[in-house]
Design a protein around this motif. Structure first.
Motif, PDB file in Angstrom:
ATOM      1  N   THR A 100      55.016  45.573  51.079  1.00  0.00           N
ATOM      2  CA  THR A 100      54.584  45.495  49.684  1.00  0.00           C
ATOM      3  C   THR A 100      55.797  45.611  48.764  1.00  0.00           C
ATOM      4  N   HIS A 102      56.449  47.828  46.800  1.00  0.00           N
ATOM      5  CA  HIS A 102      56.826  49.228  46.619  1.00  0.00           C
ATOM      6  C   HIS A 102      57.750  49.738  47.726  1.00  0.00           C
ATOM      7  N   LEU A 127      51.210  41.770  44.085  1.00  0.00           N
ATOM      8  CA  LEU A 127      50.530  42.670  43.161  1.00  0.00           C
ATOM      9  C   LEU A 127      49.646  41.856  42.218  1.00  0.00           C
ATOM     10  N   ASP A 132      48.273  46.630  40.638  1.00  0.00           N
ATOM     11  CA  ASP A 132      47.699  47.113  41.896  1.00  0.00           C
ATOM     12  C   ASP A 132      47.933  46.104  43.018  1.00  0.00           C
ATOM     13  N   LEU A 133      47.890  46.600  44.255  1.00  0.00           N
ATOM     14  CA  LEU A 133      47.965  45.701  45.395  1.00  0.00           C
ATOM     15  C   LEU A 133      46.780  44.744  45.384  1.00  0.00           C
ATOM     16  N   VAL A 151      52.659  50.140  54.140  1.00  0.00           N
ATOM     17  CA  VAL A 151      52.234  50.400  52.766  1.00  0.00           C
ATOM     18  C   VAL A 151      52.767  51.750  52.311  1.00  0.00           C
ATOM     19  N   HIS A 153      52.218  54.964  50.026  1.00  0.00           N
ATOM     20  CA  HIS A 153      51.074  55.635  49.410  1.00  0.00           C
ATOM     21  C   HIS A 153      51.270  55.804  47.907  1.00  0.00           C
ATOM     22  N   SER A 155      54.205  55.067  44.897  1.00  0.00           N
ATOM     23  CA  SER A 155      55.470  54.386  44.624  1.00  0.00           C
ATOM     24  C   SER A 155      56.500  55.339  44.039  1.00  0.00           C
ATOM     25  N   THR A 160      52.786  54.601  41.151  1.00  0.00           N
ATOM     26  CA  THR A 160      51.563  53.881  41.482  1.00  0.00           C
ATOM     27  C   THR A 160      50.947  54.455  42.751  1.00  0.00           C
ATOM     28  N   ASN A 162      48.663  53.647  45.685  1.00  0.00           N
ATOM     29  CA  ASN A 162      48.064  52.503  46.362  1.00  0.00           C
ATOM     30  C   ASN A 162      46.812  52.924  47.131  1.00  0.00           C
ATOM     31  N   GLY A 278      50.281  50.313  37.539  1.00  0.00           N
ATOM     32  CA  GLY A 278      48.961  50.126  38.108  1.00  0.00           C
ATOM     33  C   GLY A 278      47.926  50.993  37.434  1.00  0.00           C
TER      34      GLY A 278
END
Length: 407
Positions: A100, A102, A127, A132-133, A151, A153, A155, A160, A162, A278
């Motif tokens: 991702t 992040h 994003l 957001d993802l 991923v 959790h 950022s 952010t 996630n 996000g």
């Protein structure tokens, strides 16, 4: 909660996401164990700390992460644990890895090395417009070629949060191994690896858990490859054991929600832009000034008793914040902060910006006079060279490396 500076000021530590301040009990354990290690050697210390090293620390980590103690492992940091497990994966050219925007550079380095070794493909989950993802993209593109999904959790760039549990449910019917970086989540959010549904979860011990530097840990599920990360020093293990106990006790108490206050305080400063974070955010605010370099702001705040962190684009080279500015500032709050810390930040930030702009304009004016005095009048038809007020003489300038990645 705040410690006086050498100038008699009281310091507001707003960088727990970078390095949390160890509680006094943790400092004492670390100092005592380090002294005994130095005097009697590591083997004697390991014998003395046997119960903590072999059972106690894992029991506390299991309780923290909601997993069996026997599935936890220690490392010198989250990135090292991630590398130890992920670098052993047996992939091939048809396999795909998802990461991702992040993702931090240390984990990206491991993923790039895995791609180079196995010739698999590395893809970046996009994003949405709100930051957001894009779970719909993931649902549309998931298939049995996706072998690993990594991923973050929370950022480190802008806080952010996630939807790691939603990602776990999306991936559950499929082959993909699921790895979560919880370094900026543990210690400020409940983290339950079983509910997340991940196969690997890694985290550092020195951020929101407020343990010592040089120690991290992992939860490795049944599908994770067997790995043996480099173990941390026994003194660090004993200190983290103490920090986990302190954290469990502290989290049973009520604590004020300081993040909205922090965001509002930073946003009111002249010329400051918040980095998009996000819809859900935790503990961390990223921000920048449109003209003033982040390094100057950080140093000016430090002189006023405010500790924040400067981040650079290459730390998170896929994040859109790096396209907005090569450097930014990151402030973070935890339960050891107070409303007074944030109230101190507001005027300090305004004063710092005013001071920097005033000094840089003075510097630019003096530089312009010196240039004109040395070169004489500008040639006819050629306008004078415009001096950049934020450009330092060459010996004092610092450039920033930008890391470009391709999928």
């Amino acid at each position: 909660m705040n410690a006086p500076t050498h100038q008699g000021q009281r310091t507001a530590h707003l960088d727990t996401a970078g390095t949390g301040r160890m509680p006094a009990a943790v400092q004492s354990v670390l100092a005592d164990c380090t002294a005994r290690d130095d005097r009697f050697g590591p083997h004697a210390l390991e014998e003395e700390l046997g119960a903590v090293l072999h059972t106690g620390i894992h029991e506390r980590l299991g309780a923290l992460l909601g997993v069996p103690a026997g599935r936890t492992a220690l490392a010198v940091g989250a990135a090292d644990a991630f590398h130890a497990y992920v670098s052993r994966l047996d992939l091939g050219p048809r396999d795909r890895i998802w990461t991702t925007p992040h993702e931090g550079v240390a984990r990206l380095t491991t993923l790039h090395a895995l791609r180079e070794r196995t010739r698999c493909r590395l893809e970046v989950v996009p994003l949405r417009a709100d930051g957001d993802l894009d779970l719909e993209w993931m649902l549309e593109h998931i298939d049995e070629d996706v072998a690993l999904v990594s991923v973050v959790h929370v950022s480190a760039v802008c806080g952010t949060v996630n939807p790691v549990e939603a990602v776990g449910r999306l991936l559950a019917p499929h082959r993909a191994l699921y790895a979560v970086d919880a370094s900026h989540a543990v210690g400020q959010l409940p983290v339950d690896a079983a509910r997340i549904g991940c196969d690997l979860l890694t985290a550092d011990g020195w951020r929101f858990l407020r343990g010592p530097q040089g120690i991290g840990f992992a939860y490795a599920g049944p599908r994770s490859a067997e790995a043996f990360p480099e173990p941390p020093a026994p003194a660090a293990v004993a200190a983290l054991y103490t920090a986990l106990g302190h954290h469990a006790a502290a989290m049973s108490l009520p604590h004020p929600q300081l993040l909205p206050r922090l965001r509002s305080t930073v946003a009111r400063a002249p010329g400051i832009d918040l980095l998009a974070a996000g819809r859900v955010q935790a503990g961390i605010v990223g921000f920048r000034h449109g003209e003033v370099p982040a390094a100057l702001v950080r140093r000016a705040l430090a002189r006023r008793g405010i500790v924040v962190r400067k981040s650079v684009a290459q730390e998170h080279p896929l994040h859109p914040a790096g396209r907005e500015a090569p450097t930014a500032l990151v402030a973070s709050v935890h339960y050891d902060n107070t409303a007074e810390d944030i109230d101190h930040l507001g005027p300090a930030l305004r004063e710092a910006l005013h001071e920097i702009v005033r000094e840089e304009r003075k510097f630019a004016a003096v530089s312009a006079v010196r240039v004109l005095a040395a070169a004489g009048a500008a040639p006819v038809g050629r306008p004078p060279v415009r001096q950049d007020p934020y450009r330092r003489p060459e010996p004092f300038r610092r450039g920033h490396l930008t890391l470009h990645t391709t999928s």
